[in-house]
Design a protein around this motif. Structure first.
Motif, PDB file in Angstrom:
ATOM      1  N   THR A  29     -32.131 -31.578  60.994  1.00 29.93           N
ATOM      2  CA  THR A  29     -32.889 -32.424  61.915  1.00 29.93           C
ATOM      3  C   THR A  29     -32.084 -32.732  63.166  1.00 29.93           C
ATOM      4  N   ARG A  30     -30.769 -32.941  63.002  1.00 28.74           N
ATOM      5  CA  ARG A  30     -29.942 -33.316  64.142  1.00 28.74           C
ATOM      6  C   ARG A  30     -29.451 -32.133  64.951  1.00 28.74           C
ATOM      7  N   ALA A  31     -29.583 -30.929  64.423  1.00 28.89           N
ATOM      8  CA  ALA A  31     -29.025 -29.749  65.104  1.00 28.89           C
ATOM      9  C   ALA A  31     -29.538 -29.593  66.529  1.00 28.89           C
ATOM     10  N   PRO A  32     -30.840 -29.787  66.816  1.00 30.27           N
ATOM     11  CA  PRO A  32     -31.288 -29.626  68.209  1.00 30.27           C
ATOM     12  C   PRO A  32     -30.647 -30.619  69.173  1.00 30.27           C
ATOM     13  N   LEU A  33     -30.122 -31.738  68.649  1.00 28.87           N
ATOM     14  CA  LEU A  33     -29.521 -32.737  69.530  1.00 28.87           C
ATOM     15  C   LEU A  33     -28.045 -32.479  69.807  1.00 28.87           C
ATOM     16  N   LEU A  34     -27.443 -31.549  69.068  1.00 38.71           N
ATOM     17  CA  LEU A  34     -26.005 -31.323  69.222  1.00 38.71           C
ATOM     18  C   LEU A  34     -25.621 -30.845  70.624  1.00 38.71           C
ATOM     19  N   PRO A  35     -26.360 -29.910  71.252  1.00 35.33           N
ATOM     20  CA  PRO A  35     -25.973 -29.532  72.624  1.00 35.33           C
ATOM     21  C   PRO A  35     -25.973 -30.707  73.595  1.00 35.33           C
ATOM     22  N   ALA A  36     -26.971 -31.585  73.486  1.00 34.03           N
ATOM     23  CA  ALA A  36     -27.009 -32.759  74.366  1.00 34.03           C
ATOM     24  C   ALA A  36     -25.836 -33.693  74.074  1.00 34.03           C
ATOM     25  N   LEU A  37     -25.482 -33.838  72.783  1.00 34.37           N
ATOM     26  CA  LEU A  37     -24.357 -34.696  72.424  1.00 34.37           C
ATOM     27  C   LEU A  37     -23.048 -34.136  72.969  1.00 34.37           C
ATOM     28  N   VAL A  38     -22.856 -32.828  72.827  1.00 35.32           N
ATOM     29  CA  VAL A  38     -21.637 -32.200  73.351  1.00 35.32           C
ATOM     30  C   VAL A  38     -21.578 -32.347  74.874  1.00 35.32           C
ATOM     31  N   PHE A  39     -22.707 -32.144  75.529  1.00 31.96           N
ATOM     32  CA  PHE A  39     -22.746 -32.287  76.990  1.00 31.96           C
ATOM     33  C   PHE A  39     -22.402 -33.716  77.405  1.00 31.96           C
ATOM     34  N   MET A  40     -22.940 -34.701  76.691  1.00 29.22           N
ATOM     35  CA  MET A  40     -22.664 -36.091  77.031  1.00 29.22           C
ATOM     36  C   MET A  40     -21.186 -36.421  76.842  1.00 29.22           C
ATOM     37  N   ILE A  41     -20.587 -35.907  75.766  1.00 28.49           N
ATOM     38  CA  ILE A  41     -19.167 -36.171  75.522  1.00 28.49           C
ATOM     39  C   ILE A  41     -18.303 -35.548  76.610  1.00 28.49           C
ATOM     40  N   VAL A  42     -18.640 -34.315  76.990  1.00 25.68           N
ATOM     41  CA  VAL A  42     -17.844 -33.623  78.007  1.00 25.68           C
ATOM     42  C   VAL A  42     -17.973 -34.311  79.363  1.00 25.68           C
ATOM     43  N   VAL A  43     -19.195 -34.756  79.706  1.00 22.93           N
ATOM     44  CA  VAL A  43     -19.439 -35.307  81.037  1.00 22.93           C
ATOM     45  C   VAL A  43     -18.977 -36.755  81.155  1.00 22.93           C
ATOM     46  N   THR A  44     -19.117 -37.549  80.093  1.00 22.81           N
ATOM     47  CA  THR A  44     -18.839 -38.982  80.191  1.00 22.81           C
ATOM     48  C   THR A  44     -17.564 -39.412  79.466  1.00 22.81           C
ATOM     49  N   GLN A  45     -17.372 -38.985  78.241  1.00 24.00           N
ATOM     50  CA  GLN A  45     -16.274 -39.529  77.449  1.00 24.00           C
ATOM     51  C   GLN A  45     -14.922 -38.924  77.818  1.00 24.00           C
TER      52      GLN A  45
END
Length: 312
Positions: A29-45
């Motif tokens: 269920t969470r797999a489709p959200l992983l690219p967005a999560l990785v992008f958010m970590i790279v851009v913000t965190q």
């Protein structure tokens, strides 16, 4: 006579396919959200982590080879330097003034729009428009169209009635910045409070009118307590954004005349003084303050959701 015996019916065993585990289903269920999560970590965190690391160094961009670890000296300088402390006080004063005035004006406009009258939709659209203007464009509008001492609207009206022709930005610089931000953020407060007004229990209000309660009594004892959470939400969300405001200060006064808030001071330290370590320390403090305010805002939002669910 021979007895016949019937064989018991045979049962066919059906082999069921193994069901996937709950953990595997959750990952699917969470797999489709992983690219967005990785992008958010790279851009913000990752940039924030880099900012935290740089804040512990004495790092001037003009002398990159002279950088060295200084511990918390940059944070100490941010909290003890007179100019930086003044920028912190300016940030607090600017935020508190804009939030309080926007809440009061937003409440008045929300009470107006809560009534039925001809053209209410047009009026609502016009009142929301300032919030949709780009912040830099809004600041330029106030600086040149309204404040300009030669061709501005304010001085034009004063000239029409024979009044003085003041230079608004030079005379009241902080008030000039606050007025432009109030104009832009009042519609935001109005929308939040209007949503609160429209979620009131109308039967309770009608019962109060039947009992002889006046409009002021209904507002004081029914409407205002109901709007408390919405007022808190508007104040917290407005504080999060106004604390970080840079556009109005940079565009209207360029941080001069005592209007430099903390975000503008970070800009000065980084782009003008090239003090990367000091600017990073000030930026980290801004982020920490915003996180603290955002935590209270999320608690207010969750409590509003719980109230709506319990009411439903």
């Amino acid at each position: 006579m021979t007895a016949t015996t019937t064989a018991p019916p045979t049962t066919l065993s059906v082999r069921t396919a193994p069901q996937p585990s709950n953990r595997l289903r959750a990952w699917a269920t969470r797999a489709p959200l992983l690219p967005a999560l990785v992008f958010m970590i790279v851009v913000t965190q990752l940039p924030f982590v880099a900012t935290v690391v740089i804040s512990f160094f004495d790092w001037n961009a003009l002398y990159p080879k002279a950088r060295h670890f200084t511990g918390i000296d940059n944070y100490t300088e941010v909290l003890t330097d007179a100019d930086l402390r003044h920028s912190v006080w300016t940030t607090v004063l600017l935020t508190a003034t804009v939030v309080l005035v926007s809440l009061v004006l937003g409440l008045l406009l929300a009470l107006l729009l809560d009534r039925r009258f001809r053209g209410r939709g047009v009026v609502r659209t016009l009142l929301i428009a300032p919030f949709l203007v780009v912040p830099v464009a809004a600041a330029l509008l106030w600086k040149h169209v309204l404040y300009n001492p030669e061709y501005g609207l304010f001085n034009g009206l004063l000239h029409y009635v024979g009044g003085p022709q003041p230079d608004w930005i030079s005379r009241t610089p902080l008030l000039a910045v606050e007025a432009s931000l109030v104009w832009q953020w009042t519609p935001f407060m109005m929308l939040i409070l209007l949503a609160g007004l429209q979620s009131r229990d109308q039967q309770q209000i009608e019962a109060a009118r039947v009992d002889g309660a006046s409009d002021w009594q209904i507002f004081r004892y029914l409407t205002l307590p109901h709007l408390r959470r919405y007022l808190e939400l508007g104040a917290l969300l407005g504080s999060i954004y106004i604390v970080q405001n840079f556009d109005a200060v940079f565009t209207i006064t360029s941080g001069g005349l005592g209007t430099a808030n903390l975000p503008y001071t970070v800009y000065q330290s980084f782009y003008q003084a090239h003090e990367n370590g000091l600017a990073s320390a000030a930026g980290v403090l801004v982020v920490i303050g915003s996180i603290i305010i955002a935590t209270f805002a999320l608690r207010v939002v969750s409590s509003l959701f719980r109230e709506e669910v319990s009411r439903a």
